[in-house]
Design a protein around this motif. Structure first.
Motif, PDB file in Angstrom:
ATOM      1  N   THR A  21       0.839  -1.208   0.000  1.00  0.00           N
ATOM      2  CA  THR A  21       0.000   0.000   0.000  1.00  0.00           C
ATOM      3  C   THR A  21       0.870   1.251   0.000  1.00  0.00           C
ATOM      4  N   LYS A  24       2.491   1.638  -3.370  1.00  0.00           N
ATOM      5  CA  LYS A  24       1.495   2.063  -4.361  1.00  0.00           C
ATOM      6  C   LYS A  24       1.261   3.560  -4.263  1.00  0.00           C
ATOM      7  N   GLU A  25       1.086   4.056  -3.038  1.00  0.00           N
ATOM      8  CA  GLU A  25       0.840   5.485  -2.844  1.00  0.00           C
ATOM      9  C   GLU A  25       2.030   6.326  -3.291  1.00  0.00           C
ATOM     10  N   LYS A  52      -0.793  -2.454  -6.462  1.00  0.00           N
ATOM     11  CA  LYS A  52      -2.209  -2.652  -6.123  1.00  0.00           C
ATOM     12  C   LYS A  52      -2.558  -4.138  -6.149  1.00  0.00           C
ATOM     13  N   GLU A  55      -0.989  -5.675  -3.120  1.00  0.00           N
ATOM     14  CA  GLU A  55      -1.746  -5.270  -1.934  1.00  0.00           C
ATOM     15  C   GLU A  55      -2.993  -6.148  -1.768  1.00  0.00           C
TER      16      GLU A  55
END
Length: 71
Positions: A21, A24-25, A52, A55
């Motif tokens: 996560t 990804k961010e 993603k 995740e």
């Protein structure tokens, strides 16, 4: 013994899901950065998609281990 193993696997998958996560961010932010080159932004967007998937995979596995540890 299986309950302990499932609990440990739940924690491990949860940690890996959180890492995916965060990655990804970070990649989403790079992809949106107008100061970055087009190739860098495109690579970051592709990496965000892969993150993603990772995740979601880790979160699903964590849920399975969590349920298994209850029984």
């Amino acid at each position: 013994m299986d309950t302990i193993k499932n609990a440990a696997n739940y924690v491990a998958e949860s940690v890996q899901g959180a890492g995916a996560t965060a990655s990804k961010e970070a990649n989403k932010n790079v992809a949106k950065d107008s100061n970055a080159s087009l190739s860098t932004r495109a690579q970051a967007a592709g990496d965000a998609i892969g993150d993603k998937v990772d995740e979601q995979t880790h979160n699903r596995k964590a849920d399975v281990h969590k349920e298994a540890s209850k029984h």
